[in-house]
Design an enzyme around this catalytic site. Structure first.
Site, PDB file in Angstrom:
ATOM      1  N   CYS A 189       1.491   6.325   7.537  1.00  0.00           N
ATOM      2  CA  CYS A 189       1.970   4.782   7.683  1.00  0.00           C
ATOM      3  C   CYS A 189       2.576   4.181   6.558  1.00  0.00           C
ATOM      4  O   CYS A 189       1.858   3.917   5.357  1.00  0.00           O
ATOM      5  CB  CYS A 189       0.540   4.052   8.038  1.00  0.00           C
ATOM      6  SG  CYS A 189       0.646   2.079   7.760  1.00  0.00           S
TER       7      CYS A 189
ATOM      8  N   CYS B  85       1.265   0.862   4.888  1.00  0.00           N
ATOM      9  CA  CYS B  85       0.060   1.321   4.420  1.00  0.00           C
ATOM     10  C   CYS B  85       0.285   1.717   2.727  1.00  0.00           C
ATOM     11  O   CYS B  85      -0.667   1.071   2.001  1.00  0.00           O
ATOM     12  CB  CYS B  85      -0.926   2.306   5.147  1.00  0.00           C
ATOM     13  SG  CYS B  85      -1.176   1.871   6.786  1.00  0.00           S
TER      14      CYS B  85
END
Length: 107
Positions: free
Chosen positions: A32, A35
């Site tokens: 991600c 993230c």
């Protein structure tokens, strides 16, 4: 200066739900990109405010049970718990100022 605490399915209850302090949980995964962008911001906040709020992160790849139980439907997701109760939830990347505003009641 406080570190970000790594949380697992096995430690979530103890570290997050039974904490005497407010807890921010960062649900993330290595694939991600948002993230990865959020991670240094969480680390900065932990260093600056870790005496008032516990900052944690949970790898959703290695720990699939807790995100399912906590209804995490996308990444990154940030949740704030107080007294074992979910009080705020955010999905998507956030700036440091947005996170500080969300945490304002607990700092």
């Amino acid at each position: 200066m406080a570190d970000v605490v790594e949380v697992t399915d096995a430690t979530f209850r103890t570290v997050v739900l039974e904490s005497p302090r407010p807890v921010l949980v960062d649900y993330w995964a290595d694939w991600c990109a948002p993230c990865r962008q959020l991670s240094p911001i969480i680390e900065e906040l932990a260093a600056e405010h870790g005496d008032k709020v516990t900052f944690t992160r949970l790898d959703t790849n290695a720990n699939p049970v807790t995100p399912t139980e906590q209804q995490v439907l996308g990444l990154p997701t940030l949740q704030i718990y107080v007294g074992g109760t979910l009080v705020k939830q955010f999905r998507g990347s956030k700036t440091k100022s947005q996170l500080l505003k969300a945490l304002d009641d607990y700092l």
